[in-house]
Design a protein around this motif. Structure first.
Motif, PDB file in Angstrom:
ATOM      1  N   SER A 180      17.826 -88.010 -34.346  1.00  0.00           N
ATOM      2  CA  SER A 180      16.572 -87.764 -33.643  1.00  0.00           C
ATOM      3  C   SER A 180      16.079 -89.048 -32.968  1.00  0.00           C
ATOM      4  CB  SER A 180      15.565 -87.289 -34.702  1.00  0.00           C
ATOM      5  OG  SER A 180      14.448 -86.766 -34.139  1.00  0.00           O
ATOM      6  N   VAL A 200       5.783 -87.927 -38.570  1.00  0.00           N
ATOM      7  CA  VAL A 200       6.883 -88.069 -37.601  1.00  0.00           C
ATOM      8  C   VAL A 200       6.347 -87.886 -36.175  1.00  0.00           C
ATOM      9  CG1 VAL A 200       9.176 -87.260 -36.917  1.00  0.00           C
ATOM     10  CG2 VAL A 200       8.584 -87.358 -39.339  1.00  0.00           C
ATOM     11  N   VAL A 256       5.764 -91.173 -34.827  1.00  0.00           N
ATOM     12  CA  VAL A 256       7.018 -91.842 -34.432  1.00  0.00           C
ATOM     13  C   VAL A 256       7.432 -91.350 -33.038  1.00  0.00           C
ATOM     14  CG1 VAL A 256       9.489 -92.059 -34.993  1.00  0.00           C
ATOM     15  CG2 VAL A 256       7.791 -92.052 -36.840  1.00  0.00           C
ATOM     16  N   PHE A 290      -1.111 -71.962 -28.591  1.00  0.00           N
ATOM     17  CA  PHE A 290      -0.890 -72.291 -29.998  1.00  0.00           C
ATOM     18  C   PHE A 290      -0.749 -73.805 -30.116  1.00  0.00           C
ATOM     19  CE2 PHE A 290       1.523 -73.180 -33.796  1.00  0.00           C
ATOM     20  CZ  PHE A 290       0.792 -72.462 -34.729  1.00  0.00           C
ATOM     21  N   GLY A 315       6.648 -80.637 -36.121  1.00  0.00           N
ATOM     22  CA  GLY A 315       6.943 -81.250 -37.419  1.00  0.00           C
ATOM     23  C   GLY A 315       5.700 -81.866 -38.024  1.00  0.00           C
ATOM     24  N   SER A 316       5.910 -82.859 -38.874  1.00  0.00           N
ATOM     25  CA  SER A 316       4.798 -83.442 -39.621  1.00  0.00           C
ATOM     26  C   SER A 316       4.010 -84.437 -38.759  1.00  0.00           C
ATOM     27  CB  SER A 316       5.344 -84.162 -40.846  1.00  0.00           C
ATOM     28  OG  SER A 316       6.259 -85.147 -40.425  1.00  0.00           O
ATOM     29  N   GLU A 322      17.955 -80.705 -39.795  1.00  0.00           N
ATOM     30  CA  GLU A 322      19.137 -80.853 -40.657  1.00  0.00           C
ATOM     31  C   GLU A 322      18.915 -80.197 -42.020  1.00  0.00           C
ATOM     32  OE1 GLU A 322      16.884 -82.989 -39.917  1.00  0.00           O
ATOM     33  OE2 GLU A 322      16.463 -84.419 -41.524  1.00  0.00           O
ATOM     34  N   GLY A 362      21.725 -82.893 -36.308  1.00  0.00           N
ATOM     35  CA  GLY A 362      21.693 -84.146 -37.062  1.00  0.00           C
ATOM     36  C   GLY A 362      20.341 -84.413 -37.682  1.00  0.00           C
ATOM     37  N   ALA A 414      12.961 -79.719 -33.610  1.00  0.00           N
ATOM     38  CA  ALA A 414      12.419 -78.598 -34.392  1.00  0.00           C
ATOM     39  C   ALA A 414      12.385 -78.918 -35.888  1.00  0.00           C
ATOM     40  CB  ALA A 414      13.269 -77.354 -34.145  1.00  0.00           C
ATOM     41  N   ALA A 456      17.246 -87.527 -39.032  1.00  0.00           N
ATOM     42  CA  ALA A 456      16.243 -88.387 -38.391  1.00  0.00           C
ATOM     43  C   ALA A 456      16.901 -89.478 -37.538  1.00  0.00           C
ATOM     44  CB  ALA A 456      15.360 -89.011 -39.461  1.00  0.00           C
ATOM     45  N   GLY A 469      -0.727 -80.176 -41.408  1.00  0.00           N
ATOM     46  CA  GLY A 469      -1.932 -80.613 -42.106  1.00  0.00           C
ATOM     47  C   GLY A 469      -2.449 -79.525 -43.028  1.00  0.00           C
ATOM     48  N   ASN A 518      11.044 -75.148 -41.168  1.00  0.00           N
ATOM     49  CA  ASN A 518      10.368 -74.058 -41.888  1.00  0.00           C
ATOM     50  C   ASN A 518      10.444 -72.710 -41.152  1.00  0.00           C
ATOM     51  OD1 ASN A 518       8.562 -75.206 -40.034  1.00  0.00           O
ATOM     52  ND2 ASN A 518       6.818 -74.359 -41.124  1.00  0.00           N
ATOM     53  N   GLU A 533      -0.768 -82.085 -47.464  1.00  0.00           N
ATOM     54  CA  GLU A 533      -0.432 -80.726 -47.030  1.00  0.00           C
ATOM     55  C   GLU A 533       0.483 -80.136 -48.107  1.00  0.00           C
ATOM     56  OE1 GLU A 533       1.823 -80.613 -43.381  1.00  0.00           O
ATOM     57  OE2 GLU A 533       1.668 -78.442 -43.220  1.00  0.00           O
ATOM     58  N   PRO A 566      17.831 -79.306 -33.771  1.00  0.00           N
ATOM     59  CA  PRO A 566      17.287 -78.501 -34.875  1.00  0.00           C
ATOM     60  C   PRO A 566      17.166 -79.356 -36.136  1.00  0.00           C
ATOM     61  CG  PRO A 566      19.354 -77.568 -34.006  1.00  0.00           C
ATOM     62  CD  PRO A 566      19.224 -78.963 -33.470  1.00  0.00           C
TER      63      PRO A 566
HETATM   64  N1  LIG Z   1       2.196 -76.916 -35.518  1.00  0.00           N
HETATM   65  C1  LIG Z   1       3.298 -76.220 -35.665  1.00  0.00           C
HETATM   66  O1  LIG Z   1       3.639 -75.358 -34.864  1.00  0.00           O
HETATM   67  C2  LIG Z   1       4.207 -76.469 -36.847  1.00  0.00           C
HETATM   68  C3  LIG Z   1       5.185 -75.532 -37.133  1.00  0.00           C
HETATM   69  C4  LIG Z   1       6.028 -75.748 -38.206  1.00  0.00           C
HETATM   70  C5  LIG Z   1       5.905 -76.880 -38.979  1.00  0.00           C
HETATM   71  N2  LIG Z   1       4.928 -77.771 -38.695  1.00  0.00           N
HETATM   72  C6  LIG Z   1       4.772 -78.943 -39.558  1.00  0.00           C
HETATM   73  O2  LIG Z   1       6.052 -79.517 -39.786  1.00  0.00           O
HETATM   74  C7  LIG Z   1       6.117 -80.083 -41.068  1.00  0.00           C
HETATM   75  C8  LIG Z   1       7.301 -79.530 -41.835  1.00  0.00           C
HETATM   76  O3  LIG Z   1       8.473 -79.621 -41.103  1.00  0.00           O
HETATM   77  P1  LIG Z   1       9.553 -80.793 -41.339  1.00  0.00           P
HETATM   78  O4  LIG Z   1       9.532 -81.204 -42.767  1.00  0.00           O
HETATM   79  O5  LIG Z   1      10.812 -80.327 -40.739  1.00  0.00           O
HETATM   80  O6  LIG Z   1       8.906 -81.956 -40.467  1.00  0.00           O
HETATM   81  P2  LIG Z   1       9.482 -83.398 -40.159  1.00  0.00           P
HETATM   82  O7  LIG Z   1       8.454 -84.077 -39.339  1.00  0.00           O
HETATM   83  O8  LIG Z   1       9.962 -84.075 -41.385  1.00  0.00           O
HETATM   84  O9  LIG Z   1      10.812 -83.126 -39.287  1.00  0.00           O
HETATM   85  C9  LIG Z   1      10.765 -82.461 -38.045  1.00  0.00           C
HETATM   86  C10 LIG Z   1      11.946 -82.909 -37.195  1.00  0.00           C
HETATM   87  O10 LIG Z   1      11.853 -84.305 -36.970  1.00  0.00           O
HETATM   88  C11 LIG Z   1      13.052 -84.960 -37.371  1.00  0.00           C
HETATM   89  N3  LIG Z   1      12.675 -86.223 -38.001  1.00  0.00           N
HETATM   90  C12 LIG Z   1      12.356 -86.421 -39.306  1.00  0.00           C
HETATM   91  N4  LIG Z   1      12.044 -87.706 -39.528  1.00  0.00           N
HETATM   92  C13 LIG Z   1      12.179 -88.343 -38.339  1.00  0.00           C
HETATM   93  C14 LIG Z   1      12.003 -89.688 -37.915  1.00  0.00           C
HETATM   94  N5  LIG Z   1      11.625 -90.623 -38.761  1.00  0.00           N
HETATM   95  N6  LIG Z   1      12.216 -89.994 -36.620  1.00  0.00           N
HETATM   96  C15 LIG Z   1      12.581 -89.038 -35.746  1.00  0.00           C
HETATM   97  N7  LIG Z   1      12.772 -87.751 -36.087  1.00  0.00           N
HETATM   98  C16 LIG Z   1      12.572 -87.396 -37.364  1.00  0.00           C
HETATM   99  C17 LIG Z   1      13.742 -84.017 -38.323  1.00  0.00           C
HETATM  100  O11 LIG Z   1      15.138 -84.221 -38.287  1.00  0.00           O
HETATM  101  C18 LIG Z   1      13.315 -82.641 -37.815  1.00  0.00           C
HETATM  102  O12 LIG Z   1      14.180 -82.185 -36.808  1.00  0.00           O
HETATM  103  C19 LIG Z   1       4.796 -79.726 -41.739  1.00  0.00           C
HETATM  104  O13 LIG Z   1       3.902 -80.802 -41.621  1.00  0.00           O
HETATM  105  C20 LIG Z   1       4.305 -78.550 -40.919  1.00  0.00           C
HETATM  106  O14 LIG Z   1       2.919 -78.325 -40.984  1.00  0.00           O
HETATM  107  C21 LIG Z   1       4.090 -77.598 -37.646  1.00  0.00           C
END
Ligand SMILES: NC(=O)c1ccc[n+]([C@@H]2O[C@H](COP(=O)([O-])OP(=O)(O)OC[C@H]3O[C@@H](n4cnc5c(N)ncnc54)[C@H](O)[C@@H]3O)[C@@H](O)[C@H]2O)c1
Length: 484
Positions: free
Chosen positions: A190, A209, A212, A427, A205-206, A158, A185, A129, A187, A230, A132, A359, A156
């Protein structure tokens, strides 16, 4: 063997690879042992337990979100609790139907057989997760996973450690650790999880990632749902209801301080109404968050940037835009001590500014004037397919034209963000903005495998088996002629 419950062990001590392995193995064993017993009643009982725990922990959730990023209590209720509770209610109401095997009528070629498609649990699933909507985006997918009969590890974010802890406590209190476990914890944790052979990974997430995650999943040929992000553009047409557009855009953009995956990232506004529209946005910001900086800083309704890194990133975006000729039409003030950035409207935007590329994920709204809608469509299509696209105009043909010429996860017409709350809509995004879907039946299907059951009753298919004598060849030729 007694499995270490990581929520009890403590959030801040990063779990070792061995601990993670032992939690995973316990889930795998239990999933196999329980496989046949995930009946409708059992699943509904699990969902009821989760609902009751969420209600019991409401004040802890509100306090944790406030501690993490000063998220206002009503916003926590509306955007963290309500979506998960609604997901539970909806799943309970429809689960019997979702679980029902679907009869597949036989075609002539397979007459004499009987077939069904039965959704079966994927098995042991991983939910990763973001920060945000830290509770909503961890426990919303959990509802779908449990409804589909899986066991789950949740990781979740960190970046919202208080909410992460509350999630760990809720889960530890509600479920046996070999059914649902939380592993807290960063990345690195993760990535340890991603190395394990899960049966499904649900990542929010982004996009960076997301890649990855998909690469790691490929090593185990594990299916993925990727809910990514995005830039979600908003187009305000020449015949827009300006007041309505301003009200919806200000809410969608500045709720959660712009840290929403489906927030309007930037606005294209028709030049005929641009001046009026900008003023309407300014007025709406004043009405909602206060007209003065002091009012905006003291209102309990305006949340903060999650941490110093993101605060710095967004401040840099404003500085970069200003240095390249952008005008701060409204806001622009920052307070480093509080990770505060005032609701900010930016005009005179040009393509060399960083705000047009990344973004934004913060309370800054670039406004770009246009005269020709086709040039806007071209710009949208030059970028990765967005998660959401918003259109404001009273003339239906305006929206129809844009919808037909673009691709996006969703289109909101004369609204923003609300589609997230619709339980009967999938969604998700497309390509860079995501793969697969969440919510309601779509979420259930993401966590289910469509297993085929086909039974022979009195089919004649064996007549086509070898050896291919003359008679068999004639039959095959006839089959190709008739059925092909
Ligand atoms: N489509 C959706 O439903 C939705 C909802 C919320 C957020 N988002 C997107 O999420 C992003 C913001 O959230 P964020 O900053 O937490 O995203 P993030 O990708 O940085 O992190 C998300 C999760 O991935 C883990 N993570 C981070 N780097 C990692 C790596 N290198 N390897 C493995 N795991 C890793 C983090 O610990 C976290 O739990 C934005 O791009 C946003 O648009 C999308």
């Amino acid at each position: 063997m007694k499995i270490a419950n990581l929520a009890e062990v403590g959030a801040t001590n990063a779990p070792t690879a061995d601990t993670i392995d032992s939690v995973f193995s316990a889930l795998q064993r239990a999933q196999l042992a329980r496989r046949a017993s995930f009946t409708l009643d059992v699943r509904i009982a699990q969902l009821n337990k989760l609902r009751d725990s969420l209600k019991r922990h409401e004040s802890n959730i509100i306090a944790a979100c406030a501690a993490d990023f000063k998220k206002p209590a009503p916003e926590v209720k509306l955007t963290e609790l309500l979506p998960v509770l609604q997901e539970i209610r909806h799943a309970k109401k429809h689960l019997r139907k979702w679980m029902r095997p679907k009869w597949a009528p036989a075609s002539i070629g397979v007459l004499g057989t009987k077939s069904h498609v039965r959704p079966e649990p994927k098995g042991v699933c991983l939910i990763i997760a973001p920060w945000n909507y830290p509770l909503n985006l961890a426990l919303g997918p959990l509802v779908s996973a449990l409804a589909a009969g899986n066991s789950v590890i949740i990781k979740p974010s960190e970046m919202t450690p208080h909410t992460s802890k509350v999630i760990a406590n809720i889960v530890a209190e509600t479920f046996p650790p070999d059914l649902v476990s939380v592993i807290e914890g960063d990345a690195a944790v993760s990535q340890k999880l991603l190395a394990l052979p899960f049966d499904h990974i649900f990542f929010t997430g982004s996009p960076a990632v997301g890649k990855v995650v998909m690469e790691a999943a490929a090593k185990n040929l594990c299916s993925v749902t990727l809910e990514l992000g995005g830039k979600s553009p908003t187009v305000v047409g020449p015949n827009a209801n300006i007041k309505k557009a301003a009200r919806n855009i200000v809410w969608g953009k500045f709720a959660n301080n712009g840290q929403t995956c489906i927030a309007p990232d930037h606005v294209f506004v028709h030049s005929n109404i641009a001046a009026q529209f900008n003023q309407a946005l300014q007025k709406e910001i004043g009405r909602v968050y206060g007209k003065t900086l002091e009012a905006q800083k003291s209102t309990a309704d305006y949340c903060r940037i999650v941490n110093r890194r993101h605060f710095q990133r967004i401040s840099n975006l404003i500085d970069d835009a200003k240095s390249k000729g952008a005008k701060i039409f409204e806001g622009g003030a920052i307070d480093t001590d509080q990770n505060f950035i005032a609701p900010t409207l930016i005009t005179n935007v040009s393509n060399d500014m960083d705000i047009t590329r990344e973004e934004l994920f913060g309370p800054i709204l670039p406004i770009i004037e246009y005269d020709d809608i086709d040039s806007v469509i071209e710009q949208i299509n030059d970028n990765p397919k967005p998660l959401a696209l918003y259109i404001f105009d009273e003339d239906k043909s305006f929206a129809k034209h844009i919808v037909e010429q673009t691709s996006s996860g969703a289109v909101g017409i004369n609204l923003t963000v609300v589609h997230f709350l619709h339980p009967n809509l999938p969604f998700g995004g497309v390509n860079h903005s995501g793969i697969g879907a969440a919510h309601g039946e779509y979420g259930f299907r993401s966590f289910s495998h469509d297993k085929v059951l086909m039974e022979d009753r009195h089919s004649l298919i064996h007549l086509l088996f070898p050896p291919y004598t003359g008679w068999v060849r004639q039959l095959i030729n006839a089959a190709v002629r008739i059925l092909g």
